[in-house]
Scaffold this active site. Structure first.
Site, PDB file in Angstrom:
ATOM      1  N   SER A 119       0.822  -1.208   0.000  1.00 46.97           N
ATOM      2  CA  SER A 119       0.000   0.000   0.000  1.00 46.97           C
ATOM      3  C   SER A 119       0.851   1.251   0.000  1.00 46.97           C
ATOM      4  O   SER A 119       0.350   2.337  -0.279  1.00 46.97           O
ATOM      5  CB  SER A 119      -0.868   0.041   1.260  1.00 46.97           C
ATOM      6  OG  SER A 119      -1.636  -1.115   1.373  1.00 46.97           O
ATOM      7  N   HIS A 140      -1.699  -2.980  -6.896  1.00 48.08           N
ATOM      8  CA  HIS A 140      -2.334  -2.667  -5.613  1.00 48.08           C
ATOM      9  C   HIS A 140      -3.851  -2.828  -5.673  1.00 48.08           C
ATOM     10  O   HIS A 140      -4.554  -1.977  -6.225  1.00 48.08           O
ATOM     11  CB  HIS A 140      -1.944  -1.236  -5.192  1.00 48.08           C
ATOM     12  CG  HIS A 140      -2.465  -0.848  -3.855  1.00 48.08           C
ATOM     13  ND1 HIS A 140      -3.006   0.383  -3.594  1.00 48.08           N
ATOM     14  CD2 HIS A 140      -2.548  -1.547  -2.699  1.00 48.08           C
ATOM     15  CE1 HIS A 140      -3.393   0.427  -2.321  1.00 48.08           C
ATOM     16  NE2 HIS A 140      -3.120  -0.723  -1.773  1.00 48.08           N
ATOM     17  N   GLU A 152      -4.437  -0.223  -8.632  1.00 49.44           N
ATOM     18  CA  GLU A 152      -3.376   0.702  -9.056  1.00 49.44           C
ATOM     19  C   GLU A 152      -2.199  -0.128  -9.591  1.00 49.44           C
ATOM     20  O   GLU A 152      -1.791  -1.109  -8.958  1.00 49.44           O
ATOM     21  CB  GLU A 152      -2.892   1.559  -7.871  1.00 49.44           C
ATOM     22  CG  GLU A 152      -3.897   2.608  -7.409  1.00 49.44           C
ATOM     23  CD  GLU A 152      -3.457   3.346  -6.138  1.00 49.44           C
ATOM     24  OE1 GLU A 152      -3.721   4.551  -6.046  1.00 49.44           O
ATOM     25  OE2 GLU A 152      -2.862   2.727  -5.235  1.00 49.44           O
ATOM     26  N   ASN A 190      -3.990   5.752  -1.208  1.00 54.25           N
ATOM     27  CA  ASN A 190      -3.577   5.710   0.199  1.00 54.25           C
ATOM     28  C   ASN A 190      -2.985   7.021   0.683  1.00 54.25           C
ATOM     29  O   ASN A 190      -3.069   7.344   1.861  1.00 54.25           O
ATOM     30  CB  ASN A 190      -2.583   4.580   0.433  1.00 54.25           C
ATOM     31  CG  ASN A 190      -3.300   3.356   0.947  1.00 54.25           C
ATOM     32  OD1 ASN A 190      -3.841   3.378   2.043  1.00 54.25           O
ATOM     33  ND2 ASN A 190      -3.340   2.316   0.149  1.00 54.25           N
TER      34      ASN A 190
HETATM   35  N1  LIG Z   1      -5.598  -4.869   4.506  1.00 58.07           N
HETATM   36  C1  LIG Z   1      -5.871  -4.012   3.537  1.00 58.07           C
HETATM   37  O1  LIG Z   1      -6.943  -3.371   3.528  1.00 58.07           O
HETATM   38  C2  LIG Z   1      -4.901  -3.816   2.407  1.00 58.07           C
HETATM   39  C3  LIG Z   1      -5.357  -3.209   1.225  1.00 58.07           C
HETATM   40  C4  LIG Z   1      -4.474  -3.072   0.144  1.00 58.07           C
HETATM   41  C5  LIG Z   1      -3.166  -3.507   0.272  1.00 58.07           C
HETATM   42  N2  LIG Z   1      -2.740  -4.082   1.441  1.00 58.07           N
HETATM   43  C6  LIG Z   1      -1.343  -4.550   1.493  1.00 58.07           C
HETATM   44  O2  LIG Z   1      -1.361  -5.968   1.315  1.00 58.07           O
HETATM   45  C7  LIG Z   1      -0.291  -6.565   2.057  1.00 58.07           C
HETATM   46  C8  LIG Z   1      -0.875  -7.600   3.011  1.00 58.07           C
HETATM   47  O3  LIG Z   1      -1.770  -6.963   3.909  1.00 58.07           O
HETATM   48  P1  LIG Z   1      -2.900  -7.797   4.670  1.00 58.07           P
HETATM   49  O4  LIG Z   1      -3.777  -6.802   5.316  1.00 58.07           O
HETATM   50  O5  LIG Z   1      -3.475  -8.832   3.760  1.00 58.07           O
HETATM   51  O6  LIG Z   1      -2.011  -8.511   5.801  1.00 58.07           O
HETATM   52  P2  LIG Z   1      -2.455  -9.669   6.822  1.00 58.07           P
HETATM   53  O7  LIG Z   1      -1.738  -9.368   8.090  1.00 58.07           O
HETATM   54  O8  LIG Z   1      -3.924  -9.826   6.853  1.00 58.07           O
HETATM   55  O9  LIG Z   1      -1.829 -10.975   6.140  1.00 58.07           O
HETATM   56  C9  LIG Z   1      -0.459 -11.150   5.915  1.00 58.07           C
HETATM   57  C10 LIG Z   1      -0.190 -12.646   5.751  1.00 58.07           C
HETATM   58  O10 LIG Z   1       1.159 -12.802   5.305  1.00 58.07           O
HETATM   59  C11 LIG Z   1       1.705 -13.940   5.940  1.00 58.07           C
HETATM   60  N3  LIG Z   1       3.156 -13.817   5.880  1.00 58.07           N
HETATM   61  C12 LIG Z   1       3.947 -12.948   6.543  1.00 58.07           C
HETATM   62  N4  LIG Z   1       5.237 -13.100   6.149  1.00 58.07           N
HETATM   63  C13 LIG Z   1       5.241 -14.084   5.211  1.00 58.07           C
HETATM   64  C14 LIG Z   1       6.254 -14.676   4.413  1.00 58.07           C
HETATM   65  N5  LIG Z   1       7.526 -14.294   4.501  1.00 58.07           N
HETATM   66  N6  LIG Z   1       5.899 -15.650   3.556  1.00 58.07           N
HETATM   67  C15 LIG Z   1       4.601 -16.045   3.464  1.00 58.07           C
HETATM   68  N7  LIG Z   1       3.597 -15.507   4.178  1.00 58.07           N
HETATM   69  C16 LIG Z   1       3.923 -14.537   5.041  1.00 58.07           C
HETATM   70  C17 LIG Z   1       1.092 -13.919   7.334  1.00 58.07           C
HETATM   71  O11 LIG Z   1       1.129 -15.223   7.922  1.00 58.07           O
HETATM   72  C18 LIG Z   1      -0.327 -13.443   7.053  1.00 58.07           C
HETATM   73  O12 LIG Z   1      -1.204 -14.532   6.839  1.00 58.07           O
HETATM   74  C19 LIG Z   1       0.441  -5.411   2.753  1.00 58.07           C
HETATM   75  O13 LIG Z   1       1.528  -5.044   1.946  1.00 58.07           O
HETATM   76  C20 LIG Z   1      -0.618  -4.308   2.806  1.00 58.07           C
HETATM   77  O14 LIG Z   1      -0.058  -3.020   2.835  1.00 58.07           O
HETATM   78  C21 LIG Z   1      -3.587  -4.256   2.506  1.00 58.07           C
END
Ligand SMILES: NC(=O)c1ccc[n+]([C@@H]2O[C@H](COP(=O)([O-])OP(=O)(O)OC[C@H]3O[C@@H](n4cnc5c(N)ncnc54)[C@H](O)[C@@H]3O)[C@@H](O)[C@H]2O)c1
Length: 284
Positions: A119, A140, A152, A190
């Site tokens: 993000s 994204h 994006e 964002n």
């Molecule tokens: N949550 C949102 O609304 C949102 C929206 C757009 C983008 N994002 C981006 O998406 C990405 C993930 O966010 P999220 O909210 O899904 O996170 P989350 O915490 O819900 O999930 C992350 C997952 O990654 C796993 N993980 C961590 N390190 C790992 C590795 N080395 N190998 C494999 N798995 C691993 C964890 O076990 C977990 O299940 C981030 O970069 C975030 O900025 C999030």
């Protein structure tokens, strides 16, 4: 540039599970890899439920749902994360994403596209230590990925134009509306949306109003979700990491300063809906 026919998604959390659902729904054999078996179990349940809802609404046939689920491979073995396109959706930390991309680069051929769902982290910085950085790109998605129409597409300095073209075409194949964003911290959405959270947290910190009141007022004024309900949906930890990353990227510009309220929620494990508790209680 070869056609994208297979997908691997790394990280089965809030975003990864939604992106994997999109892949299988649109005909791509998809591997969903996570280090945590519990995360994978939850993701499998969520994906089946997501597709099930589409069947209930007559947007998908039961046969198409079954075919989609048959395209999904859940993996705790990283060796299976091989595909034409790998999308990472792991924690918002540069060191973790760097290490992951280095490992993915060894597992996959040089023409596998490595995309990040970050993000806030600059794609140029993400790509720098990765072999063949021209195949690293930002893709994204928004939360929830199966429902939100926007994606994006972000090119870093090294990203090859045909790589950005290929992932943009793929996002469109997944039914998304795409927009090209420059590689600036937080990209477009964002960066603008950050103030929705930061300023609302300040309102609560300064005892101007309680968080429930802020949510109710903003929803009454036309926003679909109040900032605290939205932070719970996003993940309070993820939202906090994104704000922290943007604060650093903008050289400690005070307008992006993270809130101690959010820090405390993260420290307490109140990470939002996914944890059963965030600003609100979801245990029931
Ligand atoms: N949550 C949102 O609304 C949102 C929206 C757009 C983008 N994002 C981006 O998406 C990405 C993930 O966010 P999220 O909210 O899904 O996170 P989350 O915490 O819900 O999930 C992350 C997952 O990654 C796993 N993980 C961590 N390190 C790992 C590795 N080395 N190998 C494999 N798995 C691993 C964890 O076990 C977990 O299940 C981030 O970069 C975030 O900025 C999030």
């Amino acid at each position: 540039m070869k056609d994208i026919q297979t997908l691997a998604v790394v990280g089965a959390g809030t975003m990864g599970q939604g992106i994997a659902q999109l892949g299988i729904q649109h005909g791509l054999p998809t591997v969903l890899f996570d280090l945590s078996p519990t995360a994978l179990e939850k993701a499998q349940t969520a994906i089946a439920a997501g597709l099930g809802k589409l069947v209930e609404k007559n947007k998908l046939t039961a046969e198409a749902r079954d075919a989609a689920l048959a395209r999904l491979t859940m993996a705790t073995d990283m060796g299976l994360a091989q595909a034409d396109l790998v999308i990472e959706a792991v924690v918002e930390r540069l060191d973790v994403k760097h290490q992951l991309f280095r490992e993915l680069a060894v597992l996959n051929g040089p023409d596998t596209i490595l995309a990040s769902n970050t993000s806030s982290l600059p794609i140029t910085q993400l790509a720098a230590p990765v072999p063949n950085p021209e195949r690293v790109v930002g893709l994204h998605f928004f939360n929830p990925a199966p429902l939100m129409p926007l994606v994006e597409v972000i090119s870093g300095v090294a990203t090859a134009p045909e790589v950005a073209d290929a992932v943009e075409a793929l996002a469109q194949r997944l039914g998304k509306t795409t927009v090209r964003a420059a590689d600036a911290p937080g990209f477009i959405v964002n960066r603008v949306a950050r103030h929705y959270y930061v300023e609302s947290l300040k309102v609560v910190e300064e005892n101007v109003a309680q968080f429930e009141v802020v949510d109710d007022l903003l929803e009454a004024s036309g926003f679909k979700m109040g900032p605290f309900r939205l932070m719970d949906l996003i993940g309070v930890d993820t939202n906090f990491s994104v704000t922290s990353a943007m604060y650093a990227s903008f050289h400690q510009d005070a307008k992006f300063r993270p809130s101690r309220i959010q820090q405390q929620k993260v420290d307490a494990g109140h990470h939002g809906r996914k944890a059963g508790r965030g600003f609100y209680d979801y245990s029931k």
